[in-house]
Design a protein around this motif. Structure first.
Motif, PDB file in Angstrom:
ATOM      1  N   ALA A  76       8.171  -2.931  -1.813  1.00 39.92           N
ATOM      2  CA  ALA A  76       7.680  -2.957  -0.436  1.00 39.92           C
ATOM      3  C   ALA A  76       8.831  -3.247   0.521  1.00 39.92           C
ATOM      4  N   PRO A  77       8.863  -2.610   1.688  1.00 35.44           N
ATOM      5  CA  PRO A  77       9.977  -2.807   2.629  1.00 35.44           C
ATOM      6  C   PRO A  77       9.991  -4.170   3.301  1.00 35.44           C
ATOM      7  N   LEU A  78       8.850  -4.889   3.285  1.00 33.16           N
ATOM      8  CA  LEU A  78       8.753  -6.197   3.920  1.00 33.16           C
ATOM      9  C   LEU A  78       8.373  -7.246   2.875  1.00 33.16           C
ATOM     10  N   PRO A  79       8.673  -8.521   3.130  1.00 29.67           N
ATOM     11  CA  PRO A  79       8.346  -9.566   2.152  1.00 29.67           C
ATOM     12  C   PRO A  79       6.852  -9.624   1.833  1.00 29.67           C
ATOM     13  N   ASN A  80       6.556 -10.161   0.649  1.00 27.59           N
ATOM     14  CA  ASN A  80       5.172 -10.415   0.202  1.00 27.59           C
ATOM     15  C   ASN A  80       4.355  -9.139   0.056  1.00 27.59           C
ATOM     16  N   GLY A  81       5.031  -8.043  -0.307  1.00 27.81           N
ATOM     17  CA  GLY A  81       4.325  -6.801  -0.594  1.00 27.81           C
ATOM     18  C   GLY A  81       3.776  -6.086   0.617  1.00 27.81           C
ATOM     19  N   ARG A  82       4.322  -6.379   1.791  1.00 30.77           N
ATOM     20  CA  ARG A  82       3.783  -5.787   3.015  1.00 30.77           C
ATOM     21  C   ARG A  82       4.477  -4.460   3.341  1.00 30.77           C
ATOM     22  N   HIS A  83       3.666  -3.527   3.876  1.00 31.28           N
ATOM     23  CA  HIS A  83       4.132  -2.201   4.256  1.00 31.28           C
ATOM     24  C   HIS A  83       3.766  -1.932   5.714  1.00 31.28           C
ATOM     25  N   VAL A  84       4.608  -1.167   6.395  1.00 29.02           N
ATOM     26  CA  VAL A  84       4.280  -0.739   7.759  1.00 29.02           C
ATOM     27  C   VAL A  84       3.254   0.386   7.673  1.00 29.02           C
ATOM     28  N   ILE A  85       2.114   0.189   8.320  1.00 33.29           N
ATOM     29  CA  ILE A  85       1.067   1.204   8.369  1.00 33.29           C
ATOM     30  C   ILE A  85       1.179   2.015   9.659  1.00 33.29           C
ATOM     31  N   TYR A  86       1.474   1.329  10.776  1.00 33.19           N
ATOM     32  CA  TYR A  86       1.723   1.994  12.053  1.00 33.19           C
ATOM     33  C   TYR A  86       2.851   1.258  12.759  1.00 33.19           C
ATOM     34  N   GLY A  87       3.779   2.041  13.356  1.00 36.66           N
ATOM     35  CA  GLY A  87       4.902   1.438  14.050  1.00 36.66           C
ATOM     36  C   GLY A  87       5.126   2.041  15.422  1.00 36.66           C
ATOM     37  N   CYS A  88       6.127   1.521  16.111  1.00 35.46           N
ATOM     38  CA  CYS A  88       6.462   1.971  17.459  1.00 35.46           C
ATOM     39  C   CYS A  88       6.811   3.455  17.453  1.00 35.46           C
ATOM     40  N   GLY A  97       6.993  -4.407  17.267  1.00 35.98           N
ATOM     41  CA  GLY A  97       5.655  -4.662  16.752  1.00 35.98           C
ATOM     42  C   GLY A  97       5.180  -3.547  15.854  1.00 35.98           C
ATOM     43  N   ALA A  98       4.494  -3.906  14.806  1.00 36.27           N
ATOM     44  CA  ALA A  98       3.957  -2.928  13.857  1.00 36.27           C
ATOM     45  C   ALA A  98       2.706  -3.494  13.205  1.00 36.27           C
ATOM     46  N   VAL A  99       1.819  -2.591  12.813  1.00 36.45           N
ATOM     47  CA  VAL A  99       0.668  -2.967  11.996  1.00 36.45           C
ATOM     48  C   VAL A  99       1.107  -2.897  10.541  1.00 36.45           C
ATOM     49  N   THR A 100       0.991  -3.987   9.837  1.00 31.74           N
ATOM     50  CA  THR A 100       1.387  -4.021   8.433  1.00 31.74           C
ATOM     51  C   THR A 100       0.213  -4.455   7.571  1.00 31.74           C
ATOM     52  N   ALA A 101       0.318  -4.201   6.284  1.00 29.14           N
ATOM     53  CA  ALA A 101      -0.716  -4.614   5.334  1.00 29.14           C
ATOM     54  C   ALA A 101      -0.095  -4.746   3.957  1.00 29.14           C
ATOM     55  N   ARG A 113      -4.920  -4.633   2.128  1.00 29.50           N
ATOM     56  CA  ARG A 113      -5.550  -5.856   2.618  1.00 29.50           C
ATOM     57  C   ARG A 113      -4.612  -6.614   3.564  1.00 29.50           C
ATOM     58  N   ASP A 114      -5.185  -7.623   4.206  1.00 30.14           N
ATOM     59  CA  ASP A 114      -4.440  -8.530   5.087  1.00 30.14           C
ATOM     60  C   ASP A 114      -3.675  -7.777   6.176  1.00 30.14           C
ATOM     61  N   PHE A 115      -4.413  -6.944   6.920  1.00 23.34           N
ATOM     62  CA  PHE A 115      -3.806  -6.229   8.044  1.00 23.34           C
ATOM     63  C   PHE A 115      -3.390  -7.234   9.120  1.00 23.34           C
ATOM     64  N   ALA A 116      -2.226  -6.984   9.726  1.00 22.44           N
ATOM     65  CA  ALA A 116      -1.721  -7.906  10.740  1.00 22.44           C
ATOM     66  C   ALA A 116      -0.778  -7.189  11.697  1.00 22.44           C
ATOM     67  N   TRP A 117      -0.632  -7.775  12.881  1.00 24.13           N
ATOM     68  CA  TRP A 117       0.385  -7.333  13.848  1.00 24.13           C
ATOM     69  C   TRP A 117       1.640  -8.143  13.576  1.00 24.13           C
ATOM     70  N   GLN A 118       2.754  -7.475  13.318  1.00 26.17           N
ATOM     71  CA  GLN A 118       3.956  -8.148  12.840  1.00 26.17           C
ATOM     72  C   GLN A 118       5.157  -7.750  13.688  1.00 26.17           C
ATOM     73  N   THR A 119       5.953  -8.736  14.104  1.00 29.41           N
ATOM     74  CA  THR A 119       7.159  -8.484  14.890  1.00 29.41           C
ATOM     75  C   THR A 119       8.418  -9.050  14.234  1.00 29.41           C
ATOM     76  N   GLU A 120       8.256  -9.757  13.135  1.00 33.10           N
ATOM     77  CA  GLU A 120       9.395 -10.300  12.384  1.00 33.10           C
ATOM     78  C   GLU A 120       9.006 -10.372  10.919  1.00 33.10           C
ATOM     79  N   GLU A 121       9.942 -10.777  10.061  1.00 29.28           N
ATOM     80  CA  GLU A 121       9.677 -10.700   8.626  1.00 29.28           C
ATOM     81  C   GLU A 121       8.517 -11.577   8.188  1.00 29.28           C
ATOM     82  N   ALA A 122       8.351 -12.731   8.807  1.00 31.43           N
ATOM     83  CA  ALA A 122       7.223 -13.608   8.474  1.00 31.43           C
ATOM     84  C   ALA A 122       6.033 -13.251   9.346  1.00 31.43           C
ATOM     85  N   VAL A 123       4.833 -13.327   8.786  1.00 33.27           N
ATOM     86  CA  VAL A 123       3.623 -12.981   9.538  1.00 33.27           C
ATOM     87  C   VAL A 123       2.606 -14.103   9.402  1.00 33.27           C
TER      88      VAL A 123
END
Length: 342
Positions: A76-88, A97-101, A113-123
């Motif tokens: 996964a490109p982001l920590p904790n198995g998170r992927h960008v689903i939608y980005g700028c 800002g991006a929607v990640t899950a 699962r765990d969809f979130a709005w993310q702007t840095e590595e930690a969410v």
């Protein structure tokens, strides 16, 4: 976690481009959206101006890497198995800002699962999580078939068809229109004769726009040329020599999605009102354009707000729509144009 399955698919989508009144540019982007239970996932995310990682204008190597990441074949490109689903749609930078899950496997199934709005590595899921969206459990075979088709080239967006042929008598207007289209990422060429153009060249166009001075005989000849070449294009009859208005007409013509995959589905303009229909809550902007008796252009934003799902009637400023006038309705991914009926 629910054991119920959601269906998964992919479908072409677009982020409509625009040259704003202050000179800023909103770039046109074609991408593949995720279709969950028969509906674009993006529509569940309120009014979000974003694109998926599966965009037609990214280099092939990056496109392939994005697909393999969604398939779980790479880390996964982001920590904790998170992927960008939608980005700028402008820069695709996480800082915007991006929607990640989290995307994970559960046996043969795939879970988002765990969809979130993310702007840095930690969410922070409590603060920035989309608590009403997901989790989605997809059957592994259906999920992999949809994404594997992209690696075989069967489902990649049609980037080369994002080109427009402009035909008209007012060269200055066509030149300004072509420049505006190129700025937002849509190729444009100007001509008055396509009869001798090779069929392979015609296949590069997704739309043909006619100026008001082009005769019916000339329009018919152009249509015959494209028909002989076996090219299915959208034809645009320019409403007026107003560049932003023509850009909006062309953006609408390039949108070949079925109605059920659009947010903005209806616009009528009559008797000083606009009728608008949207399929999910979203921000809608209405801009009125008019020509005065000296053929000078006047533009006025007449509405900018979030509309709930359904049909709406919006009163327009009488000064903005007097005489020969037109209304453009925009969301982040759709645009409609109508002449004001009297």
């Amino acid at each position: 976690m629910s054991a119920a399955y959601a269906t998964f698919g992919l479908a072409p989508a677009m982020r409509a481009g625009e040259v704003l009144a202050n000179g800023d540019v909103q770039v046109h982007r074609d991408f593949l959206d995720f279709i969950v239970d028969g509906r674009p996932l993006l529509f569940q995310l309120s009014d979000l101006d974003a694109v998926s990682p599966l965009a037609s204008d990214v280099p092939p190597a990056i496109f392939t890497a994005q697909v393999r990441s969604l398939l779980g074949e790479t880390d996964a490109p982001l920590p904790n198995g998170r992927h960008v689903i939608y980005g700028c749609p402008e820069c695709e930078d996480l800082g915007c800002g991006a929607v990640t899950a989290v995307i994970e496997r559960d046996g043969d199934d795939v879970i988002w699962r765990d969809f979130a709005w993310q702007t840095e590595e930690a969410v922070d899921l409590q603060l920035n999580g989309y608590h009403g969206i997901g989790p989605f459990r997809f059957q592994g075979a259906e999920y992999r078939t949809a994404l594997d088709s992209l690696l075989r080239g069967a489902g990649e967006p049609e980037g080369p068809r994002r080109r427009v042929l402009l035909i008209g008598a007012r060269v200055a207007v066509l030149a300004r229109l072509a420049a505006a289209l190129r700025i937002i990422g849509i190729g444009a060429d100007i001509t008055r004769e396509v009869g001798e153009v090779h069929a392979d060249e015609l296949r590069g166009y997704g739309a043909v726009a006619f100026g008001r001075a082009v005769t019916e005989e000339e329009r018919a000849a152009v249509r015959r040329s494209f028909a002989r070449a076996g090219v299915d294009v959208a034809y645009v009859d320019g409403l007026a020599p107003i560049v932003p208005l023509l850009v909006a007409q062309i953006e609408h013509a390039l949108d070949r999605r079925p109605v059920e995959q659009r947010r903005l589905t209806r616009l009528v303009a009559a008797d000083g009102e606009a009728g608008v229909e949207v399929t999910s809550p979203c921000r809608v902007r209405l801009t009125a354009y008019r020509l005065d008796r000296l053929y000078r252009t006047h533009a006025q934003e007449v509405f900018d707000g979030v509309l709930e799902t359904g049909r709406h009637r919006i009163a327009l400023d009488a000064k903005a729509v007097r005489g020969e006038s037109f209304v453009v309705a925009r969301t982040s991914g759709s645009v409609l144009v109508e002449a004001m009926a009297r």
